[in-house]
Design an enzyme around this catalytic site. Structure first.
Site, mmCIF file in Angstrom:
data_model
loop_
_atom_site.group_PDB
_atom_site.id
_atom_site.type_symbol
_atom_site.label_atom_id
_atom_site.label_comp_id
_atom_site.label_asym_id
_atom_site.label_seq_id
_atom_site.Cartn_x
_atom_site.Cartn_y
_atom_site.Cartn_z
ATOM 1 N N TYR A 141 -17.268 -45.479 -0.933
ATOM 2 C CA TYR A 141 -17.611 -46.861 -1.288
ATOM 3 C C TYR A 141 -19.066 -47.196 -0.968
ATOM 4 C CZ TYR A 141 -12.584 -47.790 -1.815
ATOM 5 O OH TYR A 141 -11.275 -47.766 -2.207
ATOM 6 N N LYS A 186 -7.956 -34.897 2.529
ATOM 7 C CA LYS A 186 -7.691 -34.094 1.329
ATOM 8 C C LYS A 186 -8.456 -32.787 1.523
ATOM 9 C CE LYS A 186 -5.945 -33.633 -2.852
ATOM 10 N NZ LYS A 186 -4.508 -33.427 -3.069
ATOM 11 N N ASP A 219 -1.937 -37.121 -0.523
ATOM 12 C CA ASP A 219 -0.838 -37.258 -1.493
ATOM 13 C C ASP A 219 0.515 -37.146 -0.792
ATOM 14 O OD1 ASP A 219 -1.898 -34.760 -1.016
ATOM 15 O OD2 ASP A 219 -1.513 -33.960 -3.007
ATOM 16 N N ASP A 243 -7.874 -47.585 2.106
ATOM 17 C CA ASP A 243 -7.747 -48.774 1.255
ATOM 18 C C ASP A 243 -6.406 -48.727 0.522
ATOM 19 O OD1 ASP A 243 -8.336 -51.042 -0.143
ATOM 20 O OD2 ASP A 243 -9.864 -50.141 -1.425
ATOM 21 N N ASP A 247 -2.508 -50.753 1.698
ATOM 22 C CA ASP A 247 -1.772 -51.643 0.791
ATOM 23 C C ASP A 247 -0.351 -51.134 0.572
ATOM 24 O OD1 ASP A 247 -3.909 -53.324 0.539
ATOM 25 O OD2 ASP A 247 -3.705 -53.506 -1.643
#
Ligand code: NAD
Length: 354
Positions: A141, A186, A219, A243, A247
Site C-alpha cells: 500500500y 505467502k 490462502d 486488511d 475483515d
C-alpha cells in the site's frame, strides 16, 4: 499529570457513538479517581466544512500531544465527489501517519448472546477469541506505484525493523494471552514473505521462546479462519493480507457495530476506533450501536493507559447489557424490542456504576 485523550467524532454516526464512549470514559475517570483531560478535535468531512482541511493543524497538534486518540468515523456522500481536492478519508490516513501507528489490533471475540448474528454455525464460533494484528504502515500500500496506458505496478517492500516491531507486539500480546502466534505470509511465492518468515522464526526464538509460533500461508489462513476459528490465539500479518483477513475475521461475529480496534505506535500511544464507518444510511436517527466505540475505550484504557482492571470492567458492563437482552437494531433478533444509541450508552453506564 492528567492523561490527555483526544476525541475526534468525525462524520455521520461518529459524533453519536463517541458521545456515549465519552460518557464511559468520564465515568471510569471519576469512579477510579483518574484524571483524564478530554479534548475534542475536528477530522474528516466536519473538518473540511469548518477549515477546508480533512486533518487540520490543530488536530495534528492534539494527536501528537495526546496519550491516546479516540476516533468515531469519517466520510459520507456530502464529501464523496471523486474530483474533490480534499477527502475525509485522507484525514484518517494523515492521522495514522502523524501518530506513526504501525500495529493495528482487532480482537474478535463473539459474544455468546449474539451467536445468532454470525453467518457461521454457533458450534463453530463457540470459544472463538482471536487477536488479529495487521502491519499498518508498510508493504504494497505504501510502495512505489507506476502506471502507463497498458501496464501498472505496485512495489511491495519491507525492512527487517518494520517486520520486527510488529512481530514484537504480537509476541507481547501472546504472552498475556494463550501463548500462541500464527504468522501469516505467502512465503512460497513472495520474497517479502520469505524475509518475514525468517525474521519471525529468529525473533520468536530469541525474544519469546515460550510462545508457540506457527507459519501459515495466507490462502490457508483464510480457509482456517472459517473452518477452525477457535484454534487461533494471535494472528500477525503484513498490511494487505491483514486488511483482508481482519475483515473476514470480523464477520465471525456478524455485527460490525460491536467491534473495536486499536492502532499502536512504538510508545504505546494509540488510535482507537470502532471498525465501522460513518453509516450515512442511519446517521442522525439515534439508532447506531455505540458498543464498538465503547469497547475501543476499553482497549484505550488497557493499551495506552495501563488500566487493565478498568478496561475489563467496561468489557464486562457491555457483556452484562447484552446478557440482559438489550439490543440496538443492528444486533436485534427478529421481532425483539430495540433501544437507541443513548439508551445503550446509559445501560452500559448503569452496569459500570453498579
Ligand atoms: P459503514 O461501516 O459506515 O456501514 C456499513 C453498514 O453497517 C451500513 O448499513 C450501516 O448502517 C451499518 N453500520 C455501521 N456501523 C454501525 C453501527 N455502529 N450501528 C449500526 N449499524 C451500523 O460502511 P460504508 O457504508 O461502506 O461506508 C460509509 C462511509 O464511511 C464511507 O464514506 C466510507 O468511506 C466511510 N468509512 C469510514 C471508516 C472510518 O472512518 N474508519 C471506515 C469504513 C468506512
Amino acid at each position: 499529570m492528567a492523561a490527555l485523550i483526544g476525541i475526534l467524532p468525525g462524520d455521520g454516526i461518529g459524533p453519536e457513538v463517541t458521545a456515549q464512549a465519552r460518557r464511559v470514559l468520564e465515568a471510569v475517570g471519576s469512579a477510579g479517581g483518574h484524571a483524564f483531560e478530554l479534548r475534542e478535535g475536528l477530522i474528516g468531512g466536519a473538518a473540511i466544512d469548518a477549515t477546508g482541511k480533512a486533518f487540520p493543524e490543530a488536530t495534528r497538534q492534539l494527536a501528537l500531544q495526546a496519550d491516546a486518540v479516540l476516533l468515531g468515523a469519517v466520510g459520507g456522500p456530502k464529501w464523496s465527489d471523486p474530483a474533490a481536492r480534499e477527502r475525509p478519508e485522507q484525514g484518517l490516513l494523515d492521522l495514522r501517519a502523524a501518530m506513526g501507528v504501525y500495529a493495528n489490533l482487532r480482537p474478535v471475540r463473539p459474544h455468546p448472546a449474539l451467536a445468532d448474528a454470525s453467518p457461521l454455525k454457533a458450534e463453530r464460533i463457540a470459544g472463538v477469541d482471536i487477536l488479529v494484528i495487521r502491519e499498518l504502515t508498510g508493504g504494497i500500500y505504501f510502495g512505489r506505484k507506476q502506471r502507463d496506458a497498458d501496464s501498472a505496478s505496485d512495489l511491495c517492500s519491507y525492512t527487517r525493523p518494520e517486520i520486527e516491531r510488529v512481530l514484537r507486539v504480537a509476541g507481547q500480546m501472546a504472552v498475556r494471552r494463550r501463548g500462541r502466534v500464527a504468522s501469516v505470509d505467502k512465503a512460497n511465492v513472495l520474497e517479502t514473505s520469505r524475509l518475514w518468515r525468517s525474521v519471525a522464526s529468529e525473533l520468536f526464538a530469541r525474544e519469546f521462546p515460550t510462545v508457540q509460533l506457527e507459519h501459515l500461508l495466507v490462502d490457508a489462513a483464510a480457509m482456517h479462519l472459517l473452518s477452525r476459528p477457535a484454534d487461533f490465539d494471535v494472528i500477525v500479518t503484513e498490511n494487505m493480507f491483514g486488511d483482508i483477513l481482519t475483515d473476514e475475521a470480523s464477520m465471525l461475529t456478524g455485527s460490525i457495530g460491536m467491534l473495536p480496534s486499536a492502532s499502536l505506535n512504538a510508545e504505546s500511544r494509540g488510535l482507537y476506533e470502532p471498525i465501522h464507518g460513518s453509516a450515512p444510511d442511519i446517521a442522525g436517527q439515534g439508532i447506531a450501536n455505540p458498543c464498538g466505540t465503547i469497547l475501543s475505550v476499553a482497549m484505550l484504557l488497557r493499551h495506552s493507559l495501563g488500566l487493565e482492571t478498568e478496561a475489563a470492567r467496561v468489557e464486562q458492563a457491555v457483556s452484562a447489557v447484552l446478557d440482559a437482552g438489550l439490543r440496538t437494531r443492528d444486533i436485534a433478533a427478529g421481532g425483539s424490542q430495540t433501544i437507541g444509541t443513548a439508551q445503550m450508552g446509559e445501560a452500559v453506564l448503569a452496569r459500570l456504576r453498579a
